[in-house]
Design an enzyme around this catalytic site. Structure first.
Site, short mmCIF file in Angstrom:
data_model
loop_
_atom_site.label_atom_id
_atom_site.label_comp_id
_atom_site.label_asym_id
_atom_site.label_seq_id
_atom_site.Cartn_x
_atom_site.Cartn_y
_atom_site.Cartn_z
N LEU A 1 0.85 -1.21 0.00
CA LEU A 1 0.00 0.00 0.00
C LEU A 1 0.87 1.25 0.00
O LEU A 1 0.88 2.03 0.95
CB LEU A 1 -1.00 0.01 1.17
CG LEU A 1 -2.03 -1.11 1.18
CD1 LEU A 1 -3.03 -0.93 2.34
CD2 LEU A 1 -2.82 -1.19 -0.15
N THR B 1 7.87 -5.21 -18.46
CA THR B 1 7.27 -4.13 -19.26
C THR B 1 7.93 -4.04 -20.64
O THR B 1 9.10 -4.45 -20.80
CB THR B 1 7.42 -2.77 -18.53
OG1 THR B 1 7.11 -1.71 -19.45
CG2 THR B 1 8.83 -2.54 -18.02
N ASP B 2 7.22 -3.48 -21.59
CA ASP B 2 7.83 -3.24 -22.92
C ASP B 2 8.96 -2.22 -22.83
O ASP B 2 9.81 -2.14 -23.72
CB ASP B 2 6.76 -2.78 -23.94
CG ASP B 2 6.08 -1.47 -23.59
OD1 ASP B 2 6.24 -0.99 -22.45
OD2 ASP B 2 5.37 -0.92 -24.46
N GLU B 3 8.99 -1.45 -21.73
CA GLU B 3 9.98 -0.38 -21.62
C GLU B 3 11.40 -0.91 -21.42
O GLU B 3 12.37 -0.17 -21.54
CB GLU B 3 9.59 0.61 -20.51
CG GLU B 3 8.22 1.21 -20.79
CD GLU B 3 7.84 2.38 -19.91
OE1 GLU B 3 8.72 3.09 -19.43
OE2 GLU B 3 6.61 2.59 -19.73
N TYR C 1 13.23 3.83 -13.99
CA TYR C 1 12.14 2.84 -13.89
C TYR C 1 12.42 1.63 -14.77
O TYR C 1 12.45 0.49 -14.30
CB TYR C 1 10.80 3.48 -14.29
CG TYR C 1 9.72 2.46 -14.63
CD1 TYR C 1 9.19 1.62 -13.64
CD2 TYR C 1 9.22 2.33 -15.93
CE1 TYR C 1 8.21 0.67 -13.95
CE2 TYR C 1 8.24 1.38 -16.24
CZ TYR C 1 7.74 0.56 -15.25
OH TYR C 1 6.78 -0.38 -15.55
N LYS D 1 13.28 -2.28 -13.90
CA LYS D 1 12.42 -3.38 -14.37
C LYS D 1 13.24 -4.39 -15.18
O LYS D 1 13.00 -5.59 -15.11
CB LYS D 1 11.27 -2.84 -15.22
CG LYS D 1 10.22 -2.04 -14.46
CD LYS D 1 9.43 -2.87 -13.46
CE LYS D 1 8.48 -3.85 -14.12
NZ LYS D 1 7.66 -4.58 -13.10
N LYS E 1 -0.69 8.64 -14.50
CA LYS E 1 -0.31 8.16 -15.83
C LYS E 1 -1.13 8.93 -16.86
O LYS E 1 -2.24 9.40 -16.55
CB LYS E 1 -0.57 6.66 -15.97
CG LYS E 1 0.10 5.81 -14.91
CD LYS E 1 1.59 5.62 -15.14
CE LYS E 1 2.28 5.06 -13.91
NZ LYS E 1 1.99 3.70 -13.62
N TYR F 1 4.04 16.72 -22.83
CA TYR F 1 5.50 16.86 -22.88
C TYR F 1 5.98 17.10 -24.33
O TYR F 1 5.52 16.43 -25.27
CB TYR F 1 6.20 15.59 -22.39
CG TYR F 1 6.00 15.27 -20.92
CD1 TYR F 1 5.85 16.29 -19.97
CD2 TYR F 1 6.01 13.96 -20.48
CE1 TYR F 1 5.70 15.98 -18.63
CE2 TYR F 1 5.85 13.64 -19.13
CZ TYR F 1 5.70 14.66 -18.22
OH TYR F 1 5.55 14.36 -16.90
N ARG G 1 2.92 5.70 -28.02
CA ARG G 1 2.76 4.53 -27.16
C ARG G 1 1.75 3.60 -27.81
O ARG G 1 0.87 4.04 -28.57
CB ARG G 1 2.27 4.93 -25.76
CG ARG G 1 3.21 5.85 -24.97
CD ARG G 1 4.49 5.10 -24.59
NE ARG G 1 5.42 5.88 -23.76
CZ ARG G 1 6.47 6.54 -24.25
NH1 ARG G 1 6.71 6.57 -25.55
NH2 ARG G 1 7.30 7.18 -23.43
N ASN H 1 0.97 10.93 -28.30
CA ASN H 1 0.33 11.48 -27.09
C ASN H 1 -0.65 12.60 -27.46
O ASN H 1 -1.68 12.78 -26.80
CB ASN H 1 1.40 12.01 -26.13
CG ASN H 1 2.29 10.89 -25.61
OD1 ASN H 1 1.85 9.74 -25.55
ND2 ASN H 1 3.52 11.21 -25.24
#
Ligand code: NAD
Ligand code: TYD
Length: 338
Positions: A43, A130-132, A154, A158, A193, A211, A218, A253
Site C-alpha cells: 500500500l 514491461t515493454d519499456e 524505472y 524493471k 499516468k 511533454y 505509445r 500522445n
C-alpha cells in the site's frame, strides 16, 4: 484452472491493490470463484484497497513489502501460483527519486524469488515486466529476442528484475514466466499516468501538460486484454520464456489527448505544451506473435476502450477526487510540472 494437470487452488497476487493487479483479482474472482486469492501489497501511494471493494469470499489481504523476506515466506503458505505486479511504476517519479525503484523492482524481486525457491511448491511464478525494458524504437517492433536497452531509472530497474527472474529459471529451475505488456489503460489506474491524469484534469477544466511536441508514441493495451493474456500464460506459457503483450494500437500522445477532449466535449485550448521529460523514450512497439501463437489477441479496440475508460472516470469521481486532493499527490505535481 490447471497447471501441469493439477488444479490451481491458491494464487498470491503481489501489488494487487494497484491498477493491473486489482483488475486481475476482480477478473479471476469472477471467472474462477473456486480459486483462493491472496493480495500481498505494501500500500504505497499507488495501492488502494478501494480498487477491490465488493471482492469478498475466497479473497484475503496482507499488507506487506516484497522486500520483507519473513513476511513473504509466511504469505506463501499453500500458494500454487505467484503473479508479481508489485513495483514502483511511474517513470516521472523514477527521474526524481529512483531509490525506491531499485529497492522494489530489483531487490524486492530477488526477495520474492528466493522465498519461492525455498518454498519449493509454487508451480508458476509470473513476473510482470514491461515493454519499456527494450528502450525506444524509431521504426519496426521489438521481439522477445531483442536486446534490452532501458533508458529510465524505472525501466532499468524493471530490466534488472526481469533478468533476475530469468536467472532463477536458468540457475535453479524455478518455473518463471515473464510478461512484457505495452502501456495499459482502463479503470482504477492511478491518476498520474497519461490517460487518467488527463481525463481527471480535463473533467475539472485544468490544463493538460503535454511533454515536448506531443509526437511521442505509445501502444495502448486495455487492462482486460492484459489480464486475459496473463491467465493464458499461467496455463499455457512455457517456463523460462518472456512474452510480449502488444496491441497494435499506436497513438501519439497528442492524438490520445485529442481523443480524450473530444469524448468529454472539452476545448483543445486545455492542452499546454511543457518541457519534455528527461530521456523521454520516443516510441514503444512490440511484436507479440509469441502470445498470438498461444491463442491470445487483444479484443478491446482503443476507441471503444478509451470511451469506456473516460466514462468510468466520469462516473467514479468519488474514487479519484480523494487521490488528487492528497498532499503527496499535489506535491508530486509541483515537483514534476513546475
Ligand atoms: P501500480 O503503480 O498501479 O500498482 C503497483 C502496486 O504495487 C501498488 O498497489 C503498490 O502499493 C504495490 N507495491 C509497490 N511497492 C511494493 C512493495 N515493495 N511491496 C509490495 N507491494 C508494493 O502499477 P500497475 O500499473 O498496476 O503495474 C503493475 C505491474 O505491471 C508493474 O510491475 C508494472 O511495472 C507493470 N506494467 C505496467 C504497465 C502500465 O501501463 N500500467 C505496463 C507494463 C507493465
Ligand atoms: P506515462 O503514462 O507516464 O507512461 P510511460 O511513460 O510509462 O509510457 O506516459 C505516457 C506518455 O505520455 C509518455 O510519452 C509521456 C507522456 N506524458 C505527457 O505528455 N504528459 C504527462 O503529464 C504525462 C504523465 C505523460
Amino acid at each position: 484452472m490447471q497447471v501441469n494437470g493439477q488444479e490451481v487452488r491458491k494464487i498470491m497476487v503481489t501489488g494487487g491493490a494497484g491498477f493491473i493487479g486489482s483488475n486481475f483479482i476482480r477478473h479471476v474472482h469472477e471467472r474462477f470463484p473456486e480459486i483462493e486469492l491472496l493480495n500481498y501489497d505494501k500500500l504505497t501511494y499507488a495501492g488502494n484497497l478501494e480498487n477491490l471493494e465488493g471482492v469478498t469470499g475466497g479473497y484475503s489481504f496482507v499488507q506487506g513489502d516484497i522486500q520483507d523476506a519473513a513476511r513473504v515466506e509466511d504469505a506463501l503458505a499453500g500458494v500454487d501460483v505467484v503473479v508479481n505486479f508489485a513495483a514502483e511504476t511511474h517513470v516521472d517519479r523514477s527521474i526524481h527519486d529512483p531509490g525506491d525503484f531499485i529497492l522494489t523492482d530489483v531487490y524486492g524481486v530477488f526477495v520474492l524469488l528466493e522465498a519461492v525457491k525455498r518454498n519449493g511448491r509454487v508451480k508458476r511464478f509470473v513476473h510482470i515486466s514491461t515493454d519499456e525494458v527494450y528502450g525506444s524504437i524509431a521504426r519496426g517492433r521489438f521481439s522477445e529476442e531483442s536486446p534490452l536497452n532501458p533508458s529510465s531509472p524505472y525501466s532499468a530497474s524493471k530490466a534488472g528484475g526481469d533478468r533476475l527472474a530469468y536467472s532463477y529459471f536458468k540457475t535453479f529451475a524455478l518455473p518463471v514466466l515473464i510478461a512484457r505488456p505495452a502501456n495499459n489503460y482502463g479503470p482504477y489506474q492511478f491518476p498520474e499516468k497519461l490517460i487518467p491524469f488527463f481525463v481527471t484534469r480535463a473533467l475539472r477544466d485544468q490544463p493538460l501538460p503535454l511533454y515536448g511536441d506531443g509526437s511521442h508514441c505509445r501502444d495502448w493495451l486495455h487492462v482486460d486484454d492484459t489480464v486475459r493474456g496473463l491467465l493464458l500464460l499461467i496455463e499455457r506459457g512455457e517456463p523460462g520464456q518472456a512474452y510480449n503483450l502488444g496491441a497494435d494500437q499506436e497513438r501519439s500522445n497528442r492524438e490520445v489527448t485529442r481523443e480524450i477532449l473530444a469524448i468529454l466535449g472539452k476545448p483543445e485550448s486545455l492542452v499546454q505544451a511543457v518541457a519534455d521529460r528527461k530521456g523521454h523514450d520516443f516510441r514503444y512497439a512490440l511484436d507479440w506473435a509469441k502470445m498470438r501463437a498461444l491463442g491470445w489477441q487483444p479484443q478491446v479496440a482503443f476507441a471503444d476502450g478509451l470511451r469506456r475508460t473516460v466514462e468510468w472516470y466520469r462516473e467514479h469521481e468519488g474514487w479519484w477526487k480523494k487521490l488528487v486532493e492528497k498532499k503527496a499527490y499535489v506535491s508530486h505535481l509541483r515537483k514534476n510540472y513546475e
